[in-house]
Design a protein around this motif. Structure first.
Motif, PDB file in Angstrom:
ATOM      1  N   LEU A 111     -61.089  -3.716 -12.205  1.00 12.45           N
ATOM      2  CA  LEU A 111     -61.088  -5.025 -11.542  1.00 12.45           C
ATOM      3  C   LEU A 111     -61.645  -4.923 -10.122  1.00 12.45           C
ATOM      4  N   VAL A 112     -61.423  -3.793  -9.468  1.00 12.07           N
ATOM      5  CA  VAL A 112     -61.899  -3.608  -8.092  1.00 12.07           C
ATOM      6  C   VAL A 112     -62.720  -2.326  -7.964  1.00 12.07           C
ATOM      7  N   ASP A 113     -63.757  -2.426  -7.128  1.00 10.23           N
ATOM      8  CA  ASP A 113     -64.614  -1.264  -6.857  1.00 10.23           C
ATOM      9  C   ASP A 113     -64.036  -0.566  -5.625  1.00 10.23           C
ATOM     10  N   SER A 114     -62.986   0.197  -5.880  1.00  8.02           N
ATOM     11  CA  SER A 114     -62.134   0.719  -4.811  1.00  8.02           C
ATOM     12  C   SER A 114     -62.495   2.123  -4.355  1.00  8.02           C
ATOM     13  N   VAL A 115     -63.547   2.715  -4.913  1.00 10.79           N
ATOM     14  CA  VAL A 115     -63.802   4.125  -4.626  1.00 10.79           C
ATOM     15  C   VAL A 115     -64.046   4.385  -3.130  1.00 10.79           C
ATOM     16  N   ALA A 116     -64.751   3.495  -2.445  1.00 10.08           N
ATOM     17  CA  ALA A 116     -65.021   3.732  -1.022  1.00 10.08           C
ATOM     18  C   ALA A 116     -63.723   3.680  -0.213  1.00 10.08           C
ATOM     19  N   ALA A 117     -62.847   2.752  -0.563  1.00 12.61           N
ATOM     20  CA  ALA A 117     -61.565   2.638   0.144  1.00 12.61           C
ATOM     21  C   ALA A 117     -60.693   3.868  -0.111  1.00 12.61           C
ATOM     22  N   ILE A 118     -60.709   4.368  -1.347  1.00 13.09           N
ATOM     23  CA  ILE A 118     -59.911   5.560  -1.680  1.00 13.09           C
ATOM     24  C   ILE A 118     -60.506   6.792  -0.976  1.00 13.09           C
ATOM     25  N   ALA A 119     -61.838   6.863  -0.926  1.00 13.68           N
ATOM     26  CA  ALA A 119     -62.485   7.972  -0.202  1.00 13.68           C
ATOM     27  C   ALA A 119     -62.080   7.943   1.270  1.00 13.68           C
ATOM     28  N   ASP A 120     -62.003   6.763   1.866  1.00 11.14           N
ATOM     29  CA  ASP A 120     -61.592   6.643   3.274  1.00 11.14           C
ATOM     30  C   ASP A 120     -60.178   7.186   3.493  1.00 11.14           C
ATOM     31  N   VAL A 121     -59.281   6.844   2.575  1.00 10.22           N
ATOM     32  CA  VAL A 121     -57.901   7.335   2.665  1.00 10.22           C
ATOM     33  C   VAL A 121     -57.903   8.861   2.546  1.00 10.22           C
ATOM     34  N   GLY A 122     -58.627   9.355   1.559  1.00 13.24           N
ATOM     35  CA  GLY A 122     -58.728  10.807   1.379  1.00 13.24           C
ATOM     36  C   GLY A 122     -59.294  11.478   2.615  1.00 13.24           C
ATOM     37  N   ASN A 123     -60.274  10.827   3.233  1.00 15.33           N
ATOM     38  CA  ASN A 123     -60.927  11.446   4.395  1.00 15.33           C
ATOM     39  C   ASN A 123     -60.054  11.449   5.639  1.00 15.33           C
ATOM     40  N   SER A 124     -59.110  10.522   5.742  1.00 22.04           N
ATOM     41  CA  SER A 124     -58.148  10.598   6.843  1.00 22.04           C
ATOM     42  C   SER A 124     -57.334  11.878   6.707  1.00 22.04           C
ATOM     43  N   LEU A 125     -56.945  12.195   5.476  1.00 20.96           N
ATOM     44  CA  LEU A 125     -56.196  13.435   5.234  1.00 20.96           C
ATOM     45  C   LEU A 125     -57.076  14.653   5.488  1.00 20.96           C
ATOM     46  N   MET A 126     -58.318  14.621   4.972  1.00 25.49           N
ATOM     47  CA  MET A 126     -59.210  15.770   5.143  1.00 25.49           C
ATOM     48  C   MET A 126     -59.411  16.062   6.640  1.00 25.49           C
ATOM     49  N   LEU A 127     -59.570  14.984   7.426  1.00 25.00           N
ATOM     50  CA  LEU A 127     -59.755  15.125   8.871  1.00 25.00           C
ATOM     51  C   LEU A 127     -58.529  15.791   9.509  1.00 25.00           C
ATOM     52  N   GLU A 128     -57.338  15.316   9.112  1.00 26.51           N
ATOM     53  CA  GLU A 128     -56.102  15.901   9.660  1.00 26.51           C
ATOM     54  C   GLU A 128     -55.994  17.386   9.344  1.00 26.51           C
ATOM     55  N   LEU A 129     -56.541  17.761   8.163  1.00 27.29           N
ATOM     56  CA  LEU A 129     -56.442  19.162   7.736  1.00 27.29           C
ATOM     57  C   LEU A 129     -57.634  19.993   8.197  1.00 27.29           C
ATOM     58  N   GLY A 130     -58.564  19.334   8.914  1.00 30.76           N
ATOM     59  CA  GLY A 130     -59.742  20.059   9.404  1.00 30.76           C
ATOM     60  C   GLY A 130     -60.717  20.417   8.303  1.00 30.76           C
ATOM     61  N   LEU A 131     -60.731  19.627   7.232  1.00 27.77           N
ATOM     62  CA  LEU A 131     -61.618  19.915   6.096  1.00 27.77           C
ATOM     63  C   LEU A 131     -62.796  18.950   6.074  1.00 27.77           C
ATOM     64  N   ALA A 132     -63.888  19.388   5.468  1.00 20.03           N
ATOM     65  CA  ALA A 132     -65.096  18.554   5.393  1.00 20.03           C
ATOM     66  C   ALA A 132     -64.813  17.294   4.570  1.00 20.03           C
TER      67      ALA A 132
END
Ligand SMILES: O=C(O)COP(=O)(O)O
Ligand SMILES: [Mg+2]
Length: 223
Positions: A12-33
């Protein structure tokens, strides 16, 4: 009677970009690419914990169970605070939902997305009242591809999951397996986050235009 249960992400929703953003907040906190949207698409489908596990594995992080649980908790915290409005509906999604409703078809949702971001998303789109039943990834003790969440969604809508008037609508291998194990008719949306070709997924019908779905489901119920 007729009832239809929908998957959410990639259906129903094209949510992949929003989910990637959430994932990237975590990746940033962990110092990961950062994850690309393409990478994130490949990690969606089995819920939040699997998403985090796959993302960390892709950065060669071998987290033990306790560390993983901690990262998943943080991911879910960020996910729950993210704006639901960042998730654009696929073309025709709202028309399909309102048309089915107007036809008297009962509608439910069965997603592996956690409950808080699911509720935020539905509220942001003005869809909260459309779904009589919402089962999210953390609503029950098991999630898709276990058939229990779909069976329970159908039960709460007052229909047997295997009835001719019932169908599950989803986009992924996980959804196809869930419907097959539940003994339910399955309509596969082909523009979502599937990893394999359409022919590799068990399905009753496949479609690529949500605005055509109400008519397709009416035909299916009459078969
Ligand atoms: O959150 C996920 O991994 C998938 O969500 P979905 O079940 O709505 O496709
Ligand atoms: Mg999906």
């Amino acid at each position: 009677m007729r009832a239809v249960v929908f998957d959410l992400d990639g259906t129903l929703v094209d949510s992949v970009a929003a989910i990637a953003d959430v994932g990237n907040s975590l990746m940033l906190e962990l110092g990961l690419a950062a994850l690309s949207v393409e990478e994130a698409r490949g990690y969606i489908g089995n819920g939040a914990a699997k998403f985090v596990e796959r993302a960390l594995a892709a950065r060669a992080i071998d987290a033990d169970a306790a560390a993983l649980a901690h990262h998943v908790e943080r991911f879910e915290e960020i996910y729950g605070a993210a704006p639901g409005s960042a998730n654009p509906p696929f073309a025709g999604a709202e028309l399909a939902l309102t048309t089915l409703k107007a036809e008297g078809v009962r509608i439910g949702l069965c997603t592996n997305k956690p409950g808080i971001p699911t509720a935020n998303l539905l509220a942001a789109l003005g869809w909260s009242e459309l779904f009589e039943v919402v089962i999210a990834g953390d609503s029950l003790a098991t999630r898709k591809p276990d058939p229990a969440p779909l069976v329970e969604a159908a039960r709460r809508l007052g229909i047997e999951v295997s009835a001719p008037g019932f169908a599950y609508v989803g986009d992924s291998e996980v959804d196809a397996e869930t419907a097959e194990r539940a003994g339910s008719r399955f309509a596969l949306f082909t523009r979502g986050y599937r990893k394999q070709p359409v022919a590799a997924l068990p399905h009753t019908i496949a479609f690529d235009d949500l605005s055509a779905l109400p008519a397709l489901l009416a035909d299916l119920a009459a078969r």
